[in-house]
Write a protein that holds these residues in place. Structure first.
Motif, PDB file in Angstrom:
ATOM      1  N   LYS B 226      -5.512  55.264 -38.414  1.00 27.59           N
ATOM      2  CA  LYS B 226      -7.057  54.693 -38.479  1.00 27.59           C
ATOM      3  C   LYS B 226      -7.518  55.534 -39.731  1.00 27.59           C
ATOM      4  N   SER B 227      -7.861  56.727 -39.642  1.00 27.76           N
ATOM      5  CA  SER B 227      -8.747  57.534 -40.498  1.00 27.76           C
ATOM      6  C   SER B 227      -8.004  57.567 -41.723  1.00 27.76           C
ATOM      7  N   THR B 228      -6.405  57.745 -41.850  1.00 27.77           N
ATOM      8  CA  THR B 228      -5.985  57.696 -43.131  1.00 27.77           C
ATOM      9  C   THR B 228      -6.081  56.326 -43.873  1.00 27.77           C
ATOM     10  N   LEU B 266     -12.789  61.173 -43.347  1.00 26.53           N
ATOM     11  CA  LEU B 266     -13.621  61.082 -42.145  1.00 26.53           C
ATOM     12  C   LEU B 266     -13.383  62.110 -41.114  1.00 26.53           C
ATOM     13  N   ASP B 267     -12.488  62.596 -40.982  1.00 27.34           N
ATOM     14  CA  ASP B 267     -12.441  63.755 -40.073  1.00 27.34           C
ATOM     15  C   ASP B 267     -12.912  65.013 -40.612  1.00 27.34           C
ATOM     16  N   GLU B 268     -14.074  65.396 -40.389  1.00 28.81           N
ATOM     17  CA  GLU B 268     -14.891  66.635 -41.217  1.00 28.81           C
ATOM     18  C   GLU B 268     -15.019  67.668 -40.669  1.00 28.81           C
ATOM     19  N   ILE B 277      -6.782  65.346 -35.302  1.00 31.72           N
ATOM     20  CA  ILE B 277      -7.105  64.342 -34.424  1.00 31.72           C
ATOM     21  C   ILE B 277      -8.531  64.129 -34.784  1.00 31.72           C
ATOM     22  N   THR B 278      -8.774  62.646 -34.717  1.00 30.19           N
ATOM     23  CA  THR B 278     -10.430  62.491 -34.781  1.00 30.19           C
ATOM     24  C   THR B 278     -11.077  62.534 -33.498  1.00 30.19           C
ATOM     25  N   MET B 279     -12.389  63.245 -33.216  1.00 31.78           N
ATOM     26  CA  MET B 279     -12.722  63.346 -32.089  1.00 31.78           C
ATOM     27  C   MET B 279     -14.262  62.753 -31.743  1.00 31.78           C
ATOM     28  N   LEU B 296     -17.185  52.672 -38.818  1.00 31.36           N
ATOM     29  CA  LEU B 296     -17.088  53.451 -37.813  1.00 31.36           C
ATOM     30  C   LEU B 296     -15.880  53.690 -37.175  1.00 31.36           C
ATOM     31  N   ASP B 297     -15.106  54.890 -37.699  1.00 32.76           N
ATOM     32  CA  ASP B 297     -13.943  55.351 -37.508  1.00 32.76           C
ATOM     33  C   ASP B 297     -13.671  55.940 -36.114  1.00 32.76           C
ATOM     34  N   ALA B 298     -13.255  55.135 -35.030  1.00 31.11           N
ATOM     35  CA  ALA B 298     -13.358  55.728 -33.610  1.00 31.11           C
ATOM     36  C   ALA B 298     -11.979  56.677 -33.268  1.00 31.11           C
TER      37      ALA B 298
HETATM   38 MG   LIG Z   1      -8.572  59.203 -36.916  1.00 29.33          MG
END
Ligand SMILES: [Mg+2]
Ligand SMILES: Nc1nc2c(ncn2[C@@H]2O[C@H](COP(=O)(O)OP(=O)(O)OP(=O)(O)O)[C@@H](O)[C@H]2O)c(=O)[nH]1
Lengths: 383, 637
Positions: B226-228, B266-268, B277-279, B296-298
């Motif tokens: 997703k984030s990529t 997005l993963d900052e 990992i997106t948290m 909104l990247d969940a």
């Molecule tokens: Mg992600």
């Protein structure tokens, strides 16, 4: 708790003399003492004395007091037990019939006299005086912005500190606020741990959370410990254990107590076994609903049919003011046991005890299905 | 693998009768409210319409069936629509049907009429800017519209709730469905009527010329990409400059995570980058041809579903990303995988339009079979989860290589079988929902932080109504008053914000520590209700242990996460008819529907579902699993 003396006759009348040795014993005492019982213990009183010249002086004296208990107050946080009632043994300082309060004190003996010691009370004395004391467990259950430091003993789960912080979410190009708030939140938890966990007693500290919060916190804590050379933390590093929980709310403690790694580590299993028993109840309700019932009415009917395999009952029910109601519950417990059933008295201070209390405080797993119970009334849950 | 069991579950919950137009059982329909009211309404009316499609001479009959009141409403509706649209080429009979099927709501009926005539001219449906129609009709039709809007509301209560949940629907301050209340209601109508003229004019003035704003949540199983995918899309659109991208590339390589370089957009947080990992929900924005999109990247990880829920609660539409790699799609799609749970959650939160990015197709050499296989499986599932087939679009892509994101594909293997739209076009094709700008102001707080100046900021989605700088707001449940010092949307200062916006509000006159996430900002004249106890109608999902009286749960209500107890099981309902099957059941097991009473650990700000959908719905979770979705039917004070 230390048992000093015990004298109970065939009718169940008599007394025991006990010495509370640790906070948990106050909880046992709270569960033992009912209204109408006599409690005798020494206490400090202020005494006014008038001299011959008419001037009055007041001084403190320690005196033996025996009261007929009328009210019982327990402070969970401080583990304080306060009794109130009329004096029944006159002495030089206190008149008959005068109202007095009596705080039970640690390491000071008290004598409890009952008209009737029933099986549940006697069992409580036995449990309280069991010398094979368990390892105390501490748990920090947390999620971003919420942490609770709990102490778990054999019959109590006490939240010693609740740390709440508002952590700004991550915002684009604005990440410092999030990370700074997180660090501050962690600092507060570390302070809480140092203040509330006595590493001389506690054998194991569980850090539980969803996601990576626990790892993140653990790492941070020991980084800080090294930085500040905090001996307490560094020396006890091996006592920490990281466990997954789905949330940082207190009721996720039950997940921790079911974790095999934790169960292995703690020698005392009362808390864990209560969680398990309740889980079995729920599983039975799911798979064979006619073999799991709750509420006094259903459970009593099941007992009449000698159907109860396991009775789950909250100790709260034995503390009720209504003597006859208490008697009914004691009779139920005795009867289930006579019929070869197992009785689990849940501590209402544990997480599963809280849950059982919400579920009317009484539940049973049956040996055989009794579908007829389900049909006979629909008002069971009405109250 | 045995999917059938799960399907049974979803079937019962959402897809009771699977049928193209009418895909949800009537009793469960309410759980699946549609953010695009304009499209939802005609569906409800389809009962009526389909019957009357047969005969045209039914006209008299239709009208004579109506009560006097309805006849009057009908006439005034026709008047208003004629006034708005000018002379009509639609036969009166058809117009009547449209109005009735739209519950006498002029806006919707007008839209339906326009839709119809547009369709006749065979223009693509997607292009109908429903929002503008509303605004243009607004000025002339307001008087009547508001009045009927309310009664339309009442009708929908009748339509949507069971007799049991209806009777108690009279909490304090709630419009009650009875004639005797007429006078007080009228005054209310008049008050909000004036308000409405203002707000709608203002809305039109402020937003009429700019691109429509769309909020899109990106969901899917952990590591689906997703984030990529989003990071790459943003980079391709020039939202991330080359220097920054270069820096991410270098730094991610240093920590051995180069494959995450686009995700870093997005993963900052350090933690997210280190773990890959997106948290928490990441935000960004970009433009498409016709829209301004906030993305909104969940997080996909199971443990971060609470964050995902708070993100999804703020979205209009969703992009579901699935990993096409062999074995990976299956993991995410299996029971317990988040492809399922996420899709179900967004649907329960009111999202109806979904794009599915079948991602990482580079790992299966752009195999058409794989694409078709996955689309087929998802189609069946999504339909059962309550998505309309026409509202779901599948698009093949690769977030890592950037294939088919913002431009037509270049990969030969893909070109041989695909000539559909690229991801950006799919996003552009989403429809923007209608914004309830004239209802009382509500904003549920999702974040609290220190701003640059004095005071502090809260941010969240404006659920309904509008808010101007300088206005007073009430923070609930504490009911403290505060002043709006400034307003922002994505760092741009505003003088007013409207329903649908994700706004940042600088507050003054209140302590920061007295405000917490999940609090609701509202109009002090027309505040939300506050209570710790309510009755609700719930649909129970898959459970491992049954729900009993006294069951401990975690309540998710907007961004609020709070422990609660199911304090009473009032009645079990038939899933499809909503009839009471059993009073005071001992327990609720899988896939049942019930009326229950819920006791929250402390008072919260909430609304009846019939008054405000956004604040009238909630989820219950236990042990990290979503066990039920519910609608508030009665607030117990
Ligand atoms: Mg992600
Ligand atoms: N081969 C290939 N790898 C991809 C593609 N997209 C993403 N990946 C890889 O998949 C991994 C996970 O990517 P993320 O973007 O972090 O996935 P995510 O869905 O955001 O993960 P969470 O947010 O943690 O749920 C990374 O190593 C990416 O490089 C793709 O299209 N092809």
């Amino acid at each position: 708790m230390k048992l000093i003396d015990k004298s109970i006759d065939k009718e169940g009348q008599g007394y025991v003399t006990l010495v509370p040795e640790e906070p948990e014993d106050m909880w046992h005492a709270y569960n033992l003492i009912s209204e109408g019982d006599y409690v005798r213990s020494s206490t400090v009183r202020k005494v006014q004395s008038e001299s011959s010249t008419g001037s009055s002086t007041s001084n403190r004296v320690r005196t033996m007091l025996t009261i007929a208990v009328e009210t019982i107050d327990f402070d969970t946080q401080a583990c304080m037990l306060r009794l109130k009632g009329k004096n029944v043994e006159e002495n030089q300082y206190v008149k008959m019939g005068a109202y007095h309060t009596l705080d039970l004190e640690m390491n000071r003996k008290f004598r409890l006299t009952k008209h009737e010691w029933d099986s549940v009370s006697l069992e409580r004395v036995e449990m309280a005086c069991d010398p094979t004391k368990s390892a105390d467990l501490a748990a920090v259950i947390m999620q971003d912005g919420l942490a609770q430091i709990c102490l778990i003993t054999s019959s109590m789960t006490i939240v010693r500190a609740k740390i709440e912080a508002s952590i700004p979410r991550k915002r684009k190009n604005f990440i410092q606020q999030h990370e700074k708030a997180l660090a501050k939140f962690y600092d507060n938890i570390i302070q809480g741990i140092l203040r509330h966990i006595d590493f001389d007693i506690v054998k194991c500290v569980i850090i539980a959370s969803p996601g990576f919060v626990r790892d993140q916190f653990y790492e941070y804590m020991f980084q800080m410990a090294v930085k500040t050379d905090n001996k307490t933390l560094l020396e006890n590093k091996s006592k920490f254990m990281l466990i997954h929980s789905s949330t940082g709310f207190k009721h996720s403690l039950k997940e921790i107590l079911q974790d095999p790694a934790v169960v292995n580590k703690i020698s005392d299993t009362k808390a864990a076994s209560e969680v398990k028993a309740l889980e079995v109840f729920y599983t039975t309700l799911q798979c064979e609903p006619d073999k799991a019932f709750y509420g006094k009415k259903h459970v009593e009917k099941a007992n009449e049919a000698q159907a109860i395999e396991t009775l789950l009952i909250s100790d709260n029910l034995f503390r009720c003011k209504d003597v006859n109601l208490r008697k009914e519950y004691v009779k139920l417990v005795d009867s289930v046991r006579e019929n070869g059933g197992d009785v689990k008295i849940f501590s209402s201070l544990h997480i599963s005890g809280e849950q059982l209390e919400q579920l009317t405080g009484i539940a049973a797993i049956l040996r055989f299905p009794m579908p007829e119970l389900d049909e006979d009334d629909e008002s069971e849950t009405e109250d | 693998m045995d999917y059938s069991e799960d399907y049974d579950g979803y079937d019962d919950v959402y897809g009771h009768s699977v049928d193209d137009d009418y895909y949800i059982s009537p009793s469960n329909r309410q759980f699946i409210y549609n953010r695009e009211n304009s499209r939802d309404q005609p569906k409800i009316g389809e009962f009526i319409r389909t019957e009357q499609d047969i005969q045209e001479e039914d006209e008299s009959e239709t009208a004579s069936d109506l009560s006097d009141l309805d006849k009057a409403r009908l006439e005034s509706c026709i008047e208003q629509i004629k006034a708005t649209l000018g002379p009509l080429c639609i036969p009166r009979n058809e117009l009547v049907n449209i109005i009735i099927s739209n519950n006498y709501n002029i806006e919707r009926a007008t839209n339906a009429v326009l839709d119809d005539s547009k369709n006749l001219q065979s223009e693509p449906k997607e292009k109908v800017p429903s929002i503008k129609v509303v605004a243009s009709g607004g000025k002339t039709t307001t008087n009547v519209t508001k009045g009927f809007d309310l009664s339309q509301n009442k009708d929908s209560i009748k339509l949507n709730t069971t007799p049991r949940s209806q009777s108690p629907a009279s909490g304090r301050g709630t419009p009650i469905i009875s004639q005797s209340e007429g006078t007080s209601e009228e005054t209310k109508i008049i008050k909000s009527k004036e308000n409405k003229i203002d707000v709608e004019t203002q809305y039109k003035k402020e937003r009429g010329d700019s691109k429509e704003h769309l909020y899109m949540v990106v969901i899917g199983h952990v590591d689906a990409g997703k984030s990529t995918l989003m990071g790459h899309l943003l980079y391709d659109l020039g939202q991330v400059n080359q220097k920054t991208m270069h820096k991410y590339e270098q730094e991610s390589r240093k920590v051995g995570k180069q494959s995450f370089m686009y995700a870093w957009v997005l993963d900052e947080t350090g933690e997210e980058r280190n773990r890959g990992i997106t948290m928490d929900v990441g935000r960004s924005q970009f433009e498409t041809k016709s829209k301004h999109v906030t993305l909104l990247d969940a997080p996909g990880h199971k443990d971060f579903i609470p964050n995902m829920i708070s993100g999804a609660g703020q979205a209009d539409v969703a992009l579901l990303v699935v990993d096409a790699t062999r074995g990976e799609f299956e993991t995410g799609f299996d029971f317990g995988g988040q492809t399922r749970e996420h899709a179900l959650l967004v649907r329960s939160l009111g999202v109806t339009q979904l794009a599915v990015a079948i991602n990482k197709l580079d790992t299966v050499s752009w195999s058409k079979e794989r694409f078709d296989d996955i689309s087929q499986k998802l189609k069946v599932f999504l339909k059962q989860a309550g998505f309309r087939e026409g509202d779901v679009t599948f698009v093949p892509c690769s977030g890592l290589t950037g294939q088919n994101l913002v431009d037509k594909p270049t990969e030969n293997e893909l070109l041989t079988w695909y000539n559909g739209p690229c991801l950006l076009e799919v996003i552009d094709n989403f429809r923007t929902p209608e914004r309830p700008v004239s209802k009382p102001f509500r904003l549920s707080i999702n974040d609290i932080f220190k701003g640059t100046g004095s005071g502090f900021c809260v941010s969240g989605r404006v659920e309904t109504g509008s808010l101007n700088v300088g206005e007073r707001v009430m923070v609930c449940p504490s009911r403290e008053l505060s002043m709006v010092k400034s307003l922002y949307i994505e760092d741009l200062s505003q003088t007013v914000v409207f329903a649908g916006d994700q706004a940042t509000v600088t507050l003054s006159g209140i302590e920061m520590q007295n405000v917490s996430i999940g609090n609701v900002l509202c109009d002090p004249q027309n505040p939300v209700q506050v209570s710790a106890k309510f009755q609700a109608r719930i649909v129970v999902f898959n459970l491992t242990i049954p729900i009993t009286k006294g069951f401990s749960v975690i309540l998710h209500h907007q961004s609020l996460v709070e422990p609660a107890v199911v304090s009473k099981l009032i009645s079990q309902l038939n899933r499809s008819t909503g009839e009471v099957v059993k009073k005071h059941p001992r327990f609720l097991s899988n896939n049942t529907s019930a009326i229950v009473e819920i006791q929250v650990s402390r008072p919260i700000a909430l609304e009846l579902y019939s008054d405000c959908k956004e604040l009238g719905r909630f989820m219950l979770r236990v042990g990290g699993v979503t066990i039920a979705a519910g609608l508030i039917t009665k607030i117990i004070l």
